[in-house]
Design a protein around this motif. Structure first.
Motif, PDB file in Angstrom:
ATOM      1  N   VAL A  69       0.833  -1.217   0.000  1.00 38.52           N
ATOM      2  CA  VAL A  69       0.000   0.000   0.000  1.00 38.52           C
ATOM      3  C   VAL A  69       0.864   1.263   0.000  1.00 38.52           C
ATOM      4  O   VAL A  69       0.636   2.163  -0.815  1.00 38.52           O
ATOM      5  CB  VAL A  69      -0.986  -0.018   1.187  1.00 38.52           C
ATOM      6  CG1 VAL A  69      -1.700   1.328   1.303  1.00 38.52           C
ATOM      7  CG2 VAL A  69      -2.008  -1.132   1.004  1.00 38.52           C
ATOM      8  N   PRO A  70       1.871   1.394   0.902  1.00 37.83           N
ATOM      9  CA  PRO A  70       2.740   2.583   0.799  1.00 37.83           C
ATOM     10  C   PRO A  70       3.458   2.689  -0.534  1.00 37.83           C
ATOM     11  O   PRO A  70       3.612   3.795  -1.074  1.00 37.83           O
ATOM     12  CB  PRO A  70       3.727   2.389   1.955  1.00 37.83           C
ATOM     13  CG  PRO A  70       3.022   1.517   2.924  1.00 37.83           C
ATOM     14  CD  PRO A  70       2.202   0.589   2.086  1.00 37.83           C
ATOM     15  N   VAL A  71       3.902   1.558  -1.079  1.00 33.08           N
ATOM     16  CA  VAL A  71       4.569   1.591  -2.382  1.00 33.08           C
ATOM     17  C   VAL A  71       3.603   2.080  -3.457  1.00 33.08           C
ATOM     18  O   VAL A  71       3.973   2.896  -4.327  1.00 33.08           O
ATOM     19  CB  VAL A  71       5.122   0.202  -2.740  1.00 33.08           C
ATOM     20  CG1 VAL A  71       5.498   0.129  -4.214  1.00 33.08           C
ATOM     21  CG2 VAL A  71       6.332  -0.119  -1.874  1.00 33.08           C
ATOM     22  N   ALA A  72       2.368   1.612  -3.403  1.00 34.30           N
ATOM     23  CA  ALA A  72       1.364   2.059  -4.374  1.00 34.30           C
ATOM     24  C   ALA A  72       1.105   3.560  -4.249  1.00 34.30           C
ATOM     25  O   ALA A  72       1.004   4.273  -5.255  1.00 34.30           O
ATOM     26  CB  ALA A  72       0.069   1.272  -4.182  1.00 34.30           C
ATOM     27  N   LEU A  73       1.027   4.052  -3.003  1.00 35.92           N
ATOM     28  CA  LEU A  73       0.789   5.481  -2.780  1.00 35.92           C
ATOM     29  C   LEU A  73       1.934   6.333  -3.325  1.00 35.92           C
ATOM     30  O   LEU A  73       1.718   7.336  -4.012  1.00 35.92           O
ATOM     31  CB  LEU A  73       0.587   5.749  -1.286  1.00 35.92           C
ATOM     32  CG  LEU A  73      -0.715   5.232  -0.669  1.00 35.92           C
ATOM     33  CD1 LEU A  73      -0.686   5.405   0.846  1.00 35.92           C
ATOM     34  CD2 LEU A  73      -1.903   5.975  -1.254  1.00 35.92           C
ATOM     35  N   VAL A  74       3.156   5.934  -3.026  1.00 33.43           N
ATOM     36  CA  VAL A  74       4.319   6.715  -3.470  1.00 33.43           C
ATOM     37  C   VAL A  74       4.461   6.654  -4.990  1.00 33.43           C
ATOM     38  O   VAL A  74       4.708   7.679  -5.646  1.00 33.43           O
ATOM     39  CB  VAL A  74       5.598   6.208  -2.783  1.00 33.43           C
ATOM     40  CG1 VAL A  74       6.827   6.893  -3.366  1.00 33.43           C
ATOM     41  CG2 VAL A  74       5.523   6.457  -1.282  1.00 33.43           C
ATOM     42  N   THR A  75       4.299   5.462  -5.553  1.00 33.25           N
ATOM     43  CA  THR A  75       4.466   5.310  -7.002  1.00 33.25           C
ATOM     44  C   THR A  75       3.444   6.133  -7.760  1.00 33.25           C
ATOM     45  O   THR A  75       3.787   6.846  -8.724  1.00 33.25           O
ATOM     46  CB  THR A  75       4.345   3.832  -7.398  1.00 33.25           C
ATOM     47  OG1 THR A  75       5.282   3.055  -6.650  1.00 33.25           O
ATOM     48  CG2 THR A  75       4.625   3.652  -8.881  1.00 33.25           C
ATOM     49  N   ALA A  76       2.179   6.062  -7.364  1.00 32.60           N
ATOM     50  CA  ALA A  76       1.147   6.821  -8.066  1.00 32.60           C
ATOM     51  C   ALA A  76       1.289   8.323  -7.820  1.00 32.60           C
ATOM     52  O   ALA A  76       1.088   9.129  -8.736  1.00 32.60           O
ATOM     53  CB  ALA A  76      -0.235   6.344  -7.623  1.00 32.60           C
ATOM     54  N   SER A  77       1.667   8.709  -6.601  1.00 32.40           N
ATOM     55  CA  SER A  77       1.809  10.135  -6.286  1.00 32.40           C
ATOM     56  C   SER A  77       2.952  10.786  -7.052  1.00 32.40           C
ATOM     57  O   SER A  77       2.979  12.007  -7.228  1.00 32.40           O
ATOM     58  CB  SER A  77       2.027  10.327  -4.783  1.00 32.40           C
ATOM     59  OG  SER A  77       0.917   9.854  -4.045  1.00 32.40           O
ATOM     60  N   SER A  78       3.909   9.985  -7.511  1.00 32.39           N
ATOM     61  CA  SER A  78       5.041  10.548  -8.253  1.00 32.39           C
ATOM     62  C   SER A  78       4.594  11.254  -9.524  1.00 32.39           C
ATOM     63  O   SER A  78       5.306  12.126 -10.042  1.00 32.39           O
ATOM     64  CB  SER A  78       6.036   9.436  -8.607  1.00 32.39           C
ATOM     65  OG  SER A  78       5.476   8.519  -9.537  1.00 32.39           O
ATOM     66  N   LEU A  79       3.408  10.911 -10.032  1.00 32.57           N
ATOM     67  CA  LEU A  79       2.922  11.543 -11.263  1.00 32.57           C
ATOM     68  C   LEU A  79       2.651  13.032 -11.075  1.00 32.57           C
ATOM     69  O   LEU A  79       2.573  13.779 -12.059  1.00 32.57           O
ATOM     70  CB  LEU A  79       1.652  10.842 -11.748  1.00 32.57           C
ATOM     71  CG  LEU A  79       1.838   9.407 -12.259  1.00 32.57           C
ATOM     72  CD1 LEU A  79       0.494   8.769 -12.560  1.00 32.57           C
ATOM     73  CD2 LEU A  79       2.723   9.393 -13.494  1.00 32.57           C
ATOM     74  N   LEU A  80       2.505  13.489  -9.835  1.00 33.95           N
ATOM     75  CA  LEU A  80       2.313  14.918  -9.590  1.00 33.95           C
ATOM     76  C   LEU A  80       3.509  15.741 -10.060  1.00 33.95           C
ATOM     77  O   LEU A  80       3.381  16.912 -10.406  1.00 33.95           O
ATOM     78  CB  LEU A  80       2.067  15.180  -8.099  1.00 33.95           C
ATOM     79  CG  LEU A  80       0.638  15.031  -7.578  1.00 33.95           C
ATOM     80  CD1 LEU A  80       0.608  15.270  -6.081  1.00 33.95           C
ATOM     81  CD2 LEU A  80      -0.298  16.003  -8.282  1.00 33.95           C
ATOM     82  N   TRP A  81       4.688  15.124 -10.059  1.00 34.51           N
ATOM     83  CA  TRP A  81       5.920  15.837 -10.439  1.00 34.51           C
ATOM     84  C   TRP A  81       6.347  15.535 -11.879  1.00 34.51           C
ATOM     85  O   TRP A  81       7.425  15.955 -12.281  1.00 34.51           O
ATOM     86  CB  TRP A  81       7.060  15.440  -9.501  1.00 34.51           C
ATOM     87  CG  TRP A  81       6.961  16.016  -8.134  1.00 34.51           C
ATOM     88  CD1 TRP A  81       7.392  17.251  -7.725  1.00 34.51           C
ATOM     89  CD2 TRP A  81       6.406  15.394  -6.981  1.00 34.51           C
ATOM     90  NE1 TRP A  81       7.135  17.421  -6.384  1.00 34.51           N
ATOM     91  CE2 TRP A  81       6.527  16.296  -5.902  1.00 34.51           C
ATOM     92  CE3 TRP A  81       5.808  14.153  -6.753  1.00 34.51           C
ATOM     93  CZ2 TRP A  81       6.089  16.000  -4.617  1.00 34.51           C
ATOM     94  CZ3 TRP A  81       5.355  13.851  -5.477  1.00 34.51           C
ATOM     95  CH2 TRP A  81       5.499  14.778  -4.429  1.00 34.51           C
ATOM     96  N   ARG A  82       5.549  14.810 -12.639  1.00 33.05           N
ATOM     97  CA  ARG A  82       6.009  14.337 -13.944  1.00 33.05           C
ATOM     98  C   ARG A  82       6.288  15.492 -14.902  1.00 33.05           C
ATOM     99  O   ARG A  82       7.134  15.366 -15.798  1.00 33.05           O
ATOM    100  CB  ARG A  82       4.997  13.374 -14.550  1.00 33.05           C
ATOM    101  CG  ARG A  82       3.801  14.028 -15.166  1.00 33.05           C
ATOM    102  CD  ARG A  82       2.880  13.055 -15.856  1.00 33.05           C
ATOM    103  NE  ARG A  82       1.882  13.782 -16.647  1.00 33.05           N
ATOM    104  CZ  ARG A  82       2.028  14.077 -17.925  1.00 33.05           C
ATOM    105  NH1 ARG A  82       3.113  13.716 -18.564  1.00 33.05           N
ATOM    106  NH2 ARG A  82       1.103  14.745 -18.574  1.00 33.05           N
ATOM    107  N   THR A  83       5.630  16.630 -14.725  1.00 34.59           N
ATOM    108  CA  THR A  83       5.844  17.789 -15.591  1.00 34.59           C
ATOM    109  C   THR A  83       6.772  18.810 -14.951  1.00 34.59           C
ATOM    110  O   THR A  83       7.675  19.332 -15.605  1.00 34.59           O
ATOM    111  CB  THR A  83       4.499  18.454 -15.939  1.00 34.59           C
ATOM    112  OG1 THR A  83       3.659  17.499 -16.591  1.00 34.59           O
ATOM    113  CG2 THR A  83       4.702  19.644 -16.862  1.00 34.59           C
ATOM    114  N   THR A  84       6.549  19.107 -13.671  1.00 33.60           N
ATOM    115  CA  THR A  84       7.322  20.164 -13.011  1.00 33.60           C
ATOM    116  C   THR A  84       8.706  19.690 -12.585  1.00 33.60           C
ATOM    117  O   THR A  84       9.657  20.479 -12.592  1.00 33.60           O
ATOM    118  CB  THR A  84       6.556  20.679 -11.788  1.00 33.60           C
ATOM    119  OG1 THR A  84       6.262  19.571 -10.900  1.00 33.60           O
ATOM    120  CG2 THR A  84       5.248  21.327 -12.204  1.00 33.60           C
ATOM    121  N   ALA A  85       8.852  18.433 -12.203  1.00 31.37           N
ATOM    122  CA  ALA A  85      10.149  17.900 -11.766  1.00 31.37           C
ATOM    123  C   ALA A  85      10.219  16.417 -12.113  1.00 31.37           C
ATOM    124  O   ALA A  85      10.073  15.547 -11.243  1.00 31.37           O
ATOM    125  CB  ALA A  85      10.344  18.108 -10.269  1.00 31.37           C
TER     126      ALA A  85
END
Length: 227
Positions: A69-85
């Motif tokens: 579950v934490p891995v899923a949260l971190v992996t999916a949340s990484s998309l927030l930075w896909r454009t800015t960083a």
């Protein structure tokens, strides 16, 4: 009475500590979401729902929930930075995948593969060629490590699929650069046309004023002009 007050203070202490900790996190999260493009926010929300649901349902089974579950949260949340960083996004996603590979099973869900492809495209489309190559190499190396742990042999498939996503991203960046250059060129041509029109109008006004002054001078001093 003193014991009652001590109990009240002891019960309020964890709450105040939780507020002090959660408030900066909430503010930082809100600021991050406000800065991220709307498409990235929507994309992150969709993948968060899919990833967490997949981890909770254990489809596929990849380890204990305390890990997946934490891995899923971190992996999916990484998309927030896909454009800015993009490099930050890649570090988060690949770090989470390697963590799960080390303490559980290698990620084999379709959503994690899709996120890796999206990040490969994003790093190629957003960064310069050197940094894009670095980010792309990080993803490919991580995927190859996971393939090696699984005793797989699909290294060529990894290279072709992720290499193709990287090339598409670079092509998109080049096309956007040419479109921006063409737009700037059009603005420059329009600016030059306006400047030339202003010069033409100024010359015409100068000629009209000069002609009018000469006519006035002839009317008031005809003899002097004849001499």
């Amino acid at each position: 009475m003193s014991q009652l007050s001590l109990k009240v203070e002891s019960s309020e202490a964890p709450r105040s500590y939780a507020l002090r900790v959660s408030l900066p996190i909430a503010l930082a999260t809100r600021q991050l979401i406000s800065r991220a493009p709307r498409l990235d926010v929507v994309l992150t929300g969709v993948f968060l729902l899919v990833a967490v649901a997949s981890a909770v349902a254990r489809k596929p089974p990849e380890g204990p929930l305390a890990l997946t579950v934490p891995v899923a949260l971190v992996t999916a949340s990484s998309l927030l930075w896909r454009t800015t960083a993009p490099l930050v996004a890649i570090s988060l996603a690949m770090g989470a995948e390697l963590t799960q590979t080390s303490f559980g099973h290698t990620p084999s869900s379709l959503w994690s593969f899709a996120i890796a492809l999206i990040l490969m495209y994003s790093v190629a489309a957003q960064l310069s060629e050197g940094l894009a190559a670095l980010g792309g190499a990080t993803i490919v190396i991580t995927e190859c490590i996971e393939e090696r742990v699984d005793n797989g042999v699909d290294y060529l498939f990894i290279a072709i699929v992720f290499g193709g996503a990287w090339l598409i991203g670079r092509g998109t960046r080049d096309w956007q650069g040419r479109a921006t250059h063409a737009e700037q060129h059009q603005h420059e041509l329009a600016r030059l046309a306006v400047a030339e029109e202003r010069v033409r109008i100024a010359r015409e006004l100068h000629d009209v004023v000069a002609h009018g002054l000469s006519v006035i001078a002839r009317r008031h001093h005809p003899t002097r002009l004849e001499i």
